[in-house]
Design a protein around this motif. Structure first.
Motif, mmCIF file in Angstrom:
data_model
loop_
_atom_site.group_PDB
_atom_site.id
_atom_site.type_symbol
_atom_site.label_atom_id
_atom_site.label_comp_id
_atom_site.label_asym_id
_atom_site.label_seq_id
_atom_site.Cartn_x
_atom_site.Cartn_y
_atom_site.Cartn_z
ATOM 1 N N ASN A 90 0.816 -1.224 0.000
ATOM 2 C CA ASN A 90 0.000 0.000 0.000
ATOM 3 C C ASN A 90 0.850 1.275 0.000
ATOM 4 O OD1 ASN A 90 -2.546 1.239 -0.074
ATOM 5 N ND2 ASN A 90 -2.534 1.590 2.139
ATOM 6 N N THR A 91 1.977 1.218 -0.651
ATOM 7 C CA THR A 91 2.873 2.381 -0.712
ATOM 8 C C THR A 91 2.343 3.391 -1.722
ATOM 9 O OG1 THR A 91 4.715 0.919 -0.176
ATOM 10 C CG2 THR A 91 5.271 3.103 -1.033
ATOM 11 N N LYS A 92 2.334 4.671 -1.324
ATOM 12 C CA LYS A 92 1.807 5.733 -2.187
ATOM 13 C C LYS A 92 2.862 6.764 -2.594
ATOM 14 C CE LYS A 92 -2.333 4.033 -1.999
ATOM 15 N NZ LYS A 92 -2.854 3.304 -3.176
ATOM 16 N N GLY A 93 3.997 6.757 -1.923
ATOM 17 C CA GLY A 93 5.052 7.704 -2.252
ATOM 18 C C GLY A 93 6.343 6.975 -2.589
ATOM 19 N N PHE A 94 6.982 7.353 -3.698
ATOM 20 C CA PHE A 94 8.206 6.694 -4.143
ATOM 21 C C PHE A 94 9.242 7.754 -4.512
ATOM 22 C CE2 PHE A 94 4.621 3.992 -4.982
ATOM 23 C CZ PHE A 94 5.039 2.705 -4.674
ATOM 24 N N ILE A 95 10.432 7.603 -3.944
ATOM 25 C CA ILE A 95 11.568 8.452 -4.326
ATOM 26 C C ILE A 95 12.661 7.518 -4.809
ATOM 27 C CG2 ILE A 95 13.294 10.117 -3.541
ATOM 28 C CD1 ILE A 95 11.323 10.923 -1.307
ATOM 29 N N ILE A 96 13.051 7.669 -6.063
ATOM 30 C CA ILE A 96 14.068 6.787 -6.639
ATOM 31 C C ILE A 96 15.338 7.592 -6.897
ATOM 32 C CG2 ILE A 96 14.668 5.228 -8.523
ATOM 33 C CD1 ILE A 96 11.724 4.715 -8.984
ATOM 34 N N PHE A 97 16.378 7.298 -6.106
ATOM 35 C CA PHE A 97 17.672 7.942 -6.316
ATOM 36 C C PHE A 97 18.404 7.357 -7.527
ATOM 37 C CE2 PHE A 97 18.050 8.572 -1.431
ATOM 38 C CZ PHE A 97 17.226 9.691 -1.500
ATOM 39 N N LEU A 134 13.756 14.887 -1.616
ATOM 40 C CA LEU A 134 13.036 16.092 -1.209
ATOM 41 C C LEU A 134 13.260 16.379 0.265
ATOM 42 C CD1 LEU A 134 10.136 15.846 0.599
ATOM 43 C CD2 LEU A 134 9.516 14.482 -1.369
ATOM 44 N N ILE A 135 13.083 17.647 0.598
ATOM 45 C CA ILE A 135 13.094 18.104 1.990
ATOM 46 C C ILE A 135 11.824 18.918 2.181
ATOM 47 C CG2 ILE A 135 14.340 19.392 3.752
ATOM 48 C CD1 ILE A 135 16.797 19.273 1.802
ATOM 49 N N ASN A 136 11.026 18.563 3.175
ATOM 50 C CA ASN A 136 9.898 19.419 3.534
ATOM 51 C C ASN A 136 9.803 19.514 5.046
ATOM 52 O OD1 ASN A 136 8.561 17.084 4.392
ATOM 53 N ND2 ASN A 136 7.189 16.999 2.623
ATOM 54 N N GLN A 137 8.726 20.085 5.544
ATOM 55 C CA GLN A 137 8.590 20.282 6.985
ATOM 56 C C GLN A 137 8.457 18.964 7.748
ATOM 57 O OE1 GLN A 137 8.566 23.588 8.366
ATOM 58 N NE2 GLN A 137 9.224 24.040 6.280
ATOM 59 N N ASN A 138 8.210 17.873 7.033
ATOM 60 C CA ASN A 138 7.962 16.588 7.692
ATOM 61 C C ASN A 138 9.160 15.645 7.659
ATOM 62 O OD1 ASN A 138 5.165 17.289 8.157
ATOM 63 N ND2 ASN A 138 4.846 16.957 5.968
ATOM 64 N N TYR A 139 9.946 15.701 6.604
ATOM 65 C CA TYR A 139 11.107 14.802 6.554
ATOM 66 C C TYR A 139 12.158 15.281 5.563
ATOM 67 C CZ TYR A 139 8.975 12.519 2.358
ATOM 68 O OH TYR A 139 8.428 12.237 1.128
ATOM 69 N N ALA A 140 13.412 14.860 5.823
ATOM 70 C CA ALA A 140 14.546 15.189 4.965
ATOM 71 C C ALA A 140 14.912 13.957 4.157
ATOM 72 C CB ALA A 140 15.725 15.678 5.797
ATOM 73 N N GLY A 141 14.183 13.738 3.072
ATOM 74 C CA GLY A 141 14.375 12.542 2.254
ATOM 75 C C GLY A 141 15.375 12.755 1.146
ATOM 76 N N VAL A 142 16.569 13.235 1.497
ATOM 77 C CA VAL A 142 17.646 13.444 0.528
ATOM 78 C C VAL A 142 18.898 12.722 1.003
ATOM 79 C CG1 VAL A 142 16.828 15.682 -0.345
ATOM 80 C CG2 VAL A 142 18.325 15.600 1.660
ATOM 81 N N PHE A 143 19.767 12.372 0.067
ATOM 82 C CA PHE A 143 21.018 11.726 0.454
ATOM 83 C C PHE A 143 22.187 12.700 0.451
ATOM 84 C CE2 PHE A 143 20.950 11.118 -4.190
ATOM 85 C CZ PHE A 143 22.232 11.496 -4.562
#
Length: 685
Positions: A90-97, A134-143
């Protein structure tokens, strides 16, 4: 739209998590932990049981349902992983490096498309592939690092390039500019700059950031970008953008003046102008514009420069005055009074120079005078560095205090990033932004001030003969229309044309010249560029000359006939239109005749063109003074000129098959404007 779970997930899985924080999978997990993601973190790595203190699963099938998956594994394993996440977890968000997709090969592009299909099937959101996250107010999803200071009132930044995003963040952080969010879209397989901007528009509220920055490598959906940028600006936002790749060398061999002048970069300029976006050309310019956006809006053109160093003030004065802003002289009773409060040798005429020995107290007094007693001053620029002889922190404290209290904008230019390094850092900690380069600041301030906001204006629909226009288009073949069809098309669009007649015989020429009255103009029919082949004969005043010219013109290669018109005089003007790929139609205007080839002084606007936009096009021409009338020469009726521009806009709306249109020249004076020469090329299907 971006899925809500993608924006604010309750849990995040890092596929390819690692204890080595110098790898993307290790670094992103470290960033998520160290920047206080409040949800649950899940690690997946077949070789580990614990990663950075978090339980690690060997395969993605073993994990629980997860909102967002950050994927840092080889491209060849991504599709299988995403199928499991989308269909089973049930994953709705995907970030592919991962790289190795459409940017590398056809096989990579096919793999990318398969991934998008899987994610679209479950209504999910994909960022990437080949991005930094991405970086937003909720999480820093960057490498990557650094992670900028996040502030809900900072700027939202969308970048087509991950590396460029890092460089811009690094440079911005040194000036004190803060970020609300950062999105790196990579290959934009599913969502690109336009879709993220759409998300900002659809979710905008009183708590949203009001400054948006864009770094765009390709405009994939110009109309979407225009719609949402315009909407955000009308809601009170400010947008600045870099569009990389502005040159168009050798991209096409154009067959008309419009085709030669209009290219994709002209279209980008027109798009940004219509939307109200401030266009920038370097990362430092983008940061400077964004930093100015964070200050109160400049309401007028008059700037006071307050300085203790003459050179930077002179350079700033030049930058402001050359770009449309004023540094007005201050010479009145109040300025004389101010001078008595400063050290001997000071100057208050503007720039206000209170010398290298000037004090913090004196700076405060000068600012108070500019704020309260110098009514014609709209904003202040304070230039204050350090020769390294004394601490300037007291000066910066006064500056900070006045910036909070004054209603007029105060822009700090603090150039001593070595001698006053500690004091500048302290100034930035107060929540301020520094402008280290006075010339870059001055040019950016002027660019912002002269960028028009988008207007809500009703389009004027003239009473054009739509049915006749459609009949001509539908009964014509692709390519350049015959002059008679061009004439009928323009007349149906109520565009004033000089009388003309196409003649195939000498007798027709004589009868036409008698009807129009000598002198007349003769033009070859057939070749596209008549002047290049000697295909124009002017000021034909006798029957003998008429017949000679007919023979000469008909001997030109590809000559089909001769077009005869009355000899008209006036200022030569130009109006053109061109279909530019995904952007739609560009409408151009300027001086015509040889001026268009030599000066290339035109203005462009994306259709539809309103009457106001048409007038603005005319007034923004470098040659505008010629149109107004200069040195006793008769000017051009601007009202009629603008009206014809809008009529061309209406024509291409009714006949979108028109891919190139040239009215060159039109002859104009204070009473009338007539199209003298016209070419139209259509392309159906």
């Amino acid at each position: 739209m971006l899925h809500s779970k993608f924006i604010n997930p309750k849990n995040i899985a890092v596929i390819g998590a690692s204890n080595n924080i110098q790898t993307p999978g290790g670094s992103v997990l470290n960033n998520l932990i160290s920047h206080n993601f409040k949800g649950e973190l899940i690690a997946v790595n077949p070789k580990e049981t614990e990663v950075q203190g978090i339980k690690c699963y060997q395969h993605v099938t073993e994990i629980q349902n997860v909102d967002v998956a950050i994927i840092a594994i080889s491209a060849k394993f991504t599709l299988e992983t995403i199928k499991i996440l989308a269909q089973q977890k049930n994953t709705k968000g995907f970030i592919i490096f991962s790289a190795g997709f459409s940017e590398t090969s056809k096989e990579g592009k096919q793999l990318e498309q398969q991934i998008v299909e899987e994610i679209n099937n479950v209504g999910g959101t994909l960022l990437g592939p080949n991005n930094i996250g991405l970086i937003n107010q909720n999480y820093a999803g960057v490498f990557t690092t650094p992670i900028p200071k996040l502030d809900s009132k900072g700027v939202d930044f969308i970048s087509g390039s991950g590396a460029t995003a890092v460089f811009i963040m690094e440079a911005a952080m040194s000036t004190g500019l803060t970020f609300s969010s950062v999105y790196s879209v990579g290959n934009s397989a599913q969502i690109g700059v336009e879709e993220v901007l759409q998300h900002f528009d659809k979710t905008f509220n009183s708590k949203s950031s009001k400054v948006k920055l864009l770094y765009i490598e390709s405009v994939n959906n110009p109309q979407k970008l225009l719609k949402h940028a315009k909407s955000l600006i009308q809601k009170g936002c400010k947008i600045a953008a870099i569009k990389a790749g502005s040159s168009d060398e050798g991209s096409r061999a154009a067959s008309s003046h419009t085709g030669a002048l209009a290219n994709s970069d002209v279209a980008v300029d027109a798009l940004f102008k219509k939307a109200g976006i401030v266009r920038c050309y370097s990362k430092n310019e983008l940061i400077t514009v964004a930093s100015i956006f964070m200050h109160p809006e400049l309401k007028g053109k008059n700037i006071a420069i307050i300085t203790h160093a003459g050179g930077p003030a002179v350079m700033l004065t030049d930058a402001l005055s050359k770009n449309g802003l004023n540094v007005p002289e201050i010479n009145n009773k109040q300025s004389e009074d101010l001078l008595t409060k400063l050290f001997p040798g000071s100057s208050v005429s503007n720039p206000i120079d209170f010398l290298a020995t000037g004090t913090a107290e004196q700076l405060g007094i000068i600012i108070d005078y500019c704020e309260n007693k110098f009514d014609k001053i709209d904003a202040m620029v304070v230039i204050f560095g350090s020769p390294g002889l004394f601490n300037v922190s007291e000066v910066y404290k006064v500056l900070n205090n006045k910036m909070q209290l004054c209603k007029k904008p105060i822009y700090p230019v603090l150039p001593s990033f070595i001698n006053a390094k500690n004091e500048i850092e302290e100034f930035i900690k107060y929540g301020n932004i520094n402008f280290p380069d006075e010339v870059l600041f001055g040019e950016a301030l002027a660019k912002i001030y002269t960028t028009s906001k988008p207007l809500i204006e009703e389009k004027i629909n003239f009473n054009i003969d739509k049915s006749s226009i459609r009949k001509i288009i539908e009964t014509s073949e692709n390519g350049y229309l015959h002059p008679e069809k061009v004439k009928n098309l323009l007349l149906a669009a109520t565009i004033p044309m000089v009388n003309e007649n196409v003649c195939s015989t000498k007798n027709e020429c004589i009868q036409t010249a008698i009807k129009f009255n000598f002198p007349v103009v003769m033009k070859v029919v057939g070749p596209v560029h008549k002047s290049d082949v000697g295909g124009i004969a002017l000021n034909i005043s006798s029957e003998e000359k008429l017949l000679q010219s007919f023979e000469t013109l008909m001997n030109i290669e590809n000559a089909e006939a001769v077009l005869i018109q009355p000899m008209k005089k006036g200022t030569e003007l130009f109006i053109g239109a061109k279909k530019e790929d995904k952007f739609g139609h560009l409408v151009l205007a300027g001086l015509g005749g040889i001026f268009i080839e030599v000066l290339k002084d035109t203005q462009a606007c994306l259709a539809p063109v309103s009457k106001y936009e048409a007038s603005e096009m005319i007034q923004n021409l470098k040659s505008y003074k010629i149109i107004q009338g200069v040195r006793g020469q008769e000017g051009v009726n601007e009202e009629i000129f603008a009206e014809i521009i809008t009529k061309i806009s209406n024509l291409i709306e009714v006949a979108p098959e028109i891919v190139e249109l040239d009215l060159n020249p039109l002859f104009g004076n204070s009473k009338e404007i007539f199209a003298v020469d016209a070419r139209i090329r259509i392309e159906k299907n």
